[in-house]
Design a protein around this motif. Structure first.
Motif, PDB file in Angstrom:
ATOM      1  N   ILE A   6       0.790  -1.171  -0.111  1.00 40.27           N
ATOM      2  CA  ILE A   6      -0.154  -0.059   0.019  1.00 40.27           C
ATOM      3  C   ILE A   6       0.755   1.472   0.051  1.00 40.27           C
ATOM      4  N   GLN A   7       2.043   1.220   0.908  1.00 42.20           N
ATOM      5  CA  GLN A   7       2.857   2.308   0.751  1.00 42.20           C
ATOM      6  C   GLN A   7       3.646   2.643  -0.603  1.00 42.20           C
ATOM      7  N   LYS A   8       3.586   1.669  -1.113  1.00 42.56           N
ATOM      8  CA  LYS A   8       4.446   2.002  -2.481  1.00 42.56           C
ATOM      9  C   LYS A   8       3.561   2.115  -3.519  1.00 42.56           C
ATOM     10  N   THR A   9       2.313   1.724  -3.724  1.00 47.90           N
ATOM     11  CA  THR A   9       1.576   2.054  -4.646  1.00 47.90           C
ATOM     12  C   THR A   9       0.033   2.717  -4.581  1.00 47.90           C
ATOM     13  N   ALA A  10      -0.327   2.947  -3.439  1.00 44.92           N
ATOM     14  CA  ALA A  10      -1.508   3.293  -3.192  1.00 44.92           C
ATOM     15  C   ALA A  10      -1.706   4.887  -3.336  1.00 44.92           C
ATOM     16  N   ALA A  11      -2.819   5.292  -3.881  1.00 46.55           N
ATOM     17  CA  ALA A  11      -3.156   6.560  -3.861  1.00 46.55           C
ATOM     18  C   ALA A  11      -3.461   7.280  -2.616  1.00 46.55           C
ATOM     19  N   PRO A  12      -2.956   8.466  -2.669  1.00 53.00           N
ATOM     20  CA  PRO A  12      -3.363   9.379  -1.001  1.00 53.00           C
ATOM     21  C   PRO A  12      -4.815   9.101  -0.651  1.00 53.00           C
ATOM     22  N   GLU A  13      -5.630   9.067  -1.618  1.00 49.16           N
ATOM     23  CA  GLU A  13      -7.190   8.934  -1.556  1.00 49.16           C
ATOM     24  C   GLU A  13      -7.257   7.561  -0.789  1.00 49.16           C
ATOM     25  N   LEU A  14      -6.480   6.511  -1.487  1.00 47.76           N
ATOM     26  CA  LEU A  14      -6.938   5.170  -0.883  1.00 47.76           C
ATOM     27  C   LEU A  14      -6.302   5.216   0.623  1.00 47.76           C
ATOM     28  N   VAL A  15      -5.331   5.711   0.728  1.00 48.89           N
ATOM     29  CA  VAL A  15      -4.555   5.604   1.925  1.00 48.89           C
ATOM     30  C   VAL A  15      -5.362   6.432   3.138  1.00 48.89           C
ATOM     31  N   ASN A  16      -6.151   7.607   2.733  1.00 49.45           N
ATOM     32  CA  ASN A  16      -7.113   8.262   3.644  1.00 49.45           C
ATOM     33  C   ASN A  16      -8.024   7.362   4.056  1.00 49.45           C
TER      34      ASN A  16
ATOM     35  N   SER B 174      -3.506  -2.215  -6.421  1.00 48.53           N
ATOM     36  CA  SER B 174      -2.824  -2.806  -7.665  1.00 48.53           C
ATOM     37  C   SER B 174      -3.339  -2.232  -9.054  1.00 48.53           C
ATOM     38  N   LEU B 175      -4.436  -1.370  -8.586  1.00 44.88           N
ATOM     39  CA  LEU B 175      -4.985  -0.768  -9.789  1.00 44.88           C
ATOM     40  C   LEU B 175      -4.200   0.409 -10.138  1.00 44.88           C
ATOM     41  N   SER B 176      -4.818   1.466 -11.353  1.00 40.46           N
ATOM     42  CA  SER B 176      -4.221   2.408 -11.686  1.00 40.46           C
ATOM     43  C   SER B 176      -4.537   3.643 -10.608  1.00 40.46           C
ATOM     44  N   SER B 177      -3.808   4.617 -10.447  1.00 42.52           N
ATOM     45  CA  SER B 177      -4.285   5.820  -9.557  1.00 42.52           C
ATOM     46  C   SER B 177      -5.572   6.197  -9.960  1.00 42.52           C
ATOM     47  N   GLU B 178      -6.023   6.314 -11.022  1.00 43.09           N
ATOM     48  CA  GLU B 178      -7.281   6.968 -11.502  1.00 43.09           C
ATOM     49  C   GLU B 178      -8.404   6.092 -11.005  1.00 43.09           C
ATOM     50  N   GLU B 179      -8.210   4.672 -11.301  1.00 45.40           N
ATOM     51  CA  GLU B 179      -8.989   3.618 -10.783  1.00 45.40           C
ATOM     52  C   GLU B 179      -9.285   3.611  -9.289  1.00 45.40           C
ATOM     53  N   GLN B 180      -8.198   3.914  -8.480  1.00 44.05           N
ATOM     54  CA  GLN B 180      -8.069   3.760  -7.171  1.00 44.05           C
ATOM     55  C   GLN B 180      -9.165   5.111  -6.662  1.00 44.05           C
ATOM     56  N   ILE B 181      -8.692   6.013  -7.237  1.00 41.26           N
ATOM     57  CA  ILE B 181      -9.436   7.139  -6.791  1.00 41.26           C
ATOM     58  C   ILE B 181     -10.836   7.246  -6.909  1.00 41.26           C
ATOM     59  N   ALA B 182     -11.281   6.503  -8.091  1.00 41.92           N
ATOM     60  CA  ALA B 182     -12.653   6.340  -8.732  1.00 41.92           C
ATOM     61  C   ALA B 182     -13.361   5.400  -7.761  1.00 41.92           C
ATOM     62  N   ALA B 183     -12.642   4.515  -7.143  1.00 45.95           N
ATOM     63  CA  ALA B 183     -13.331   3.496  -6.466  1.00 45.95           C
ATOM     64  C   ALA B 183     -13.585   4.210  -5.068  1.00 45.95           C
TER      65      ALA B 183
ATOM     66  N   ALA C 249     -12.264  -4.531  -4.995  1.00 43.91           N
ATOM     67  CA  ALA C 249     -11.096  -5.400  -4.354  1.00 43.91           C
ATOM     68  C   ALA C 249     -11.646  -6.722  -4.729  1.00 43.91           C
ATOM     69  N   ARG C 250     -12.812  -7.135  -4.826  1.00 43.86           N
ATOM     70  CA  ARG C 250     -13.342  -8.408  -5.044  1.00 43.86           C
ATOM     71  C   ARG C 250     -12.900  -8.835  -6.578  1.00 43.86           C
ATOM     72  N   GLN C 251     -12.999  -7.627  -7.661  1.00 46.89           N
ATOM     73  CA  GLN C 251     -12.825  -8.000  -9.056  1.00 46.89           C
ATOM     74  C   GLN C 251     -11.121  -8.073  -9.154  1.00 46.89           C
ATOM     75  N   VAL C 252     -10.499  -7.444  -8.418  1.00 45.05           N
ATOM     76  CA  VAL C 252      -9.032  -7.767  -8.475  1.00 45.05           C
ATOM     77  C   VAL C 252      -8.396  -9.356  -7.982  1.00 45.05           C
ATOM     78  N   ARG C 253      -9.293  -9.532  -6.853  1.00 45.71           N
ATOM     79  CA  ARG C 253      -8.877 -10.897  -6.260  1.00 45.71           C
ATOM     80  C   ARG C 253      -9.458 -11.845  -7.407  1.00 45.71           C
ATOM     81  N   GLU C 254     -10.627 -11.875  -7.992  1.00 43.55           N
ATOM     82  CA  GLU C 254     -11.133 -12.901  -9.014  1.00 43.55           C
ATOM     83  C   GLU C 254     -10.138 -12.961 -10.137  1.00 43.55           C
ATOM     84  N   ALA C 255      -9.712 -11.850 -10.326  1.00 42.27           N
ATOM     85  CA  ALA C 255      -8.794 -11.704 -11.874  1.00 42.27           C
ATOM     86  C   ALA C 255      -7.456 -12.387 -11.669  1.00 42.27           C
ATOM     87  N   ARG C 256      -7.156 -12.525 -10.396  1.00 47.41           N
ATOM     88  CA  ARG C 256      -5.654 -13.144 -10.035  1.00 47.41           C
ATOM     89  C   ARG C 256      -6.031 -14.907 -10.120  1.00 47.41           C
TER      90      ARG C 256
END
Length: 269
Positions: free
Chosen positions: A158-168, A185-194, A206-213
């Motif tokens: 999370i520290q390496k890849t999370a957008a500030p909005e996700l950390v908050n 693991s998503l792009s910054s734009e996708e994280q912010i939208a979520a 989160a569910r979609q990411v896990r299922e895609a793996r």
């Protein structure tokens, strides 16, 4: 008494929430400042919130000098250990602090000058060193933060890849560390939208990411054209087993999602 405030030092630990600050102010006004502020010379190390409240309301306070600090790294390590021992610190905050400690200690160990010595004295020094210094691998750092190695790994990601909005969102309890690590693991734009979509959208992401793996399931090879009755029956039973397995896995996913949702709901209480 006028103290020196280092803004980087003040920001080294996450600030109090508005409610926490209000509660502290109420306590100081009622009971006074009972705990001494920790100083290094005239530099304030611990008690920034108490100091600002005491200055505002002219509340008397005491100070204590630390005789152990020789550098800002010493100050940082003391602050980290001090906060790791507090019950009010969240899992995410403890993980972040433990990783900071690992970085400082690992850097010091790497920079320590090697001293030439005989084979016998070198063995004695190595034994003494191993007794003084813990092995700073992920497991040791996780133990210092009172969490699992997997959780610490998620915080590191999370520290390496999370957008500030996700950390908050993690800090405010909107999303769990485990789910946030998947969303990170998503792009910054996708994280912010979520995050903008709220708790439900974050869980879905989160569910979609896990299922895609998940690895694709192998398809059953069809029976040969001249298959016998036994071969056809075996193929039919194999299809039934595959369908039941899919149904079982679907139920397991539902239980997992409900467990995560229940854990997040309890954490928000």
């Amino acid at each position: 008494m006028t103290l020196t405030i280092n803004e980087d030092l003040r920001a080294y630990i996450d600030p109090l929430t508005e409610d926490e600050f209000t509660a502290l102010e109420r306590s100081l006004l009622t009971e006074g400042c009972r705990d001494a502020l920790v100083l290094w010379g005239d530099l304030l190390v611990d008690g920034h919130n108490r100091y600002s409240i005491c200055q505002k309301h002219e509340i008397p306070f005491n100070t204590i000098q630390s005789q152990t600090f020789t550098s800002l790294d010493d100050v940082h390590l003391w602050m980290i250990d001090n906060h790791l021992g507090r019950r009010s610190v969240s899992d995410f905050q403890r993980g972040v602090l433990a990783l900071r400690k690992k970085e400082i200690v690992s850097s010091r160990m790497a920079q320590a000058p090697a001293k030439p010595a005989s084979e016998e004295s070198a063995a004695v020094d190595a034994t003494a060193k191993s007794e003084r210094e813990p092995p700073w691998n992920r497991e040791a750092v996780a133990r210092s933060a009172r969490m699992s190695s997997a959780t610490l790994g998620n915080i590191e990601k999370i520290q390496k890849t999370a957008a500030p909005e996700l950390v908050n969102a993690i800090k405010s309890g909107v999303i769990s560390i485990n789910a946030a690590a998947a969303v990170a693991s998503l792009s910054s734009e996708e994280q912010i939208a979520a995050v903008a979509g709220g708790k439900k959208e974050l869980r879905q992401a989160a569910r979609q990411v896990r299922e895609a793996r998940l690895p694709p399931k192998p398809e059953l090879p069809p029976p040969p054209e001249n298959a016998s009755a036994d071969q056809l029956e075996i193929f039919r039973l194999a299809q039934v087993v595959a369908e039941l397995t899919d149904e079982r896995d679907l139920l397991k996913k539902k239980v997992q999602h409900l467990t995560i949702a229940l854990s997040e709901a309890r954490g928000g209480q």
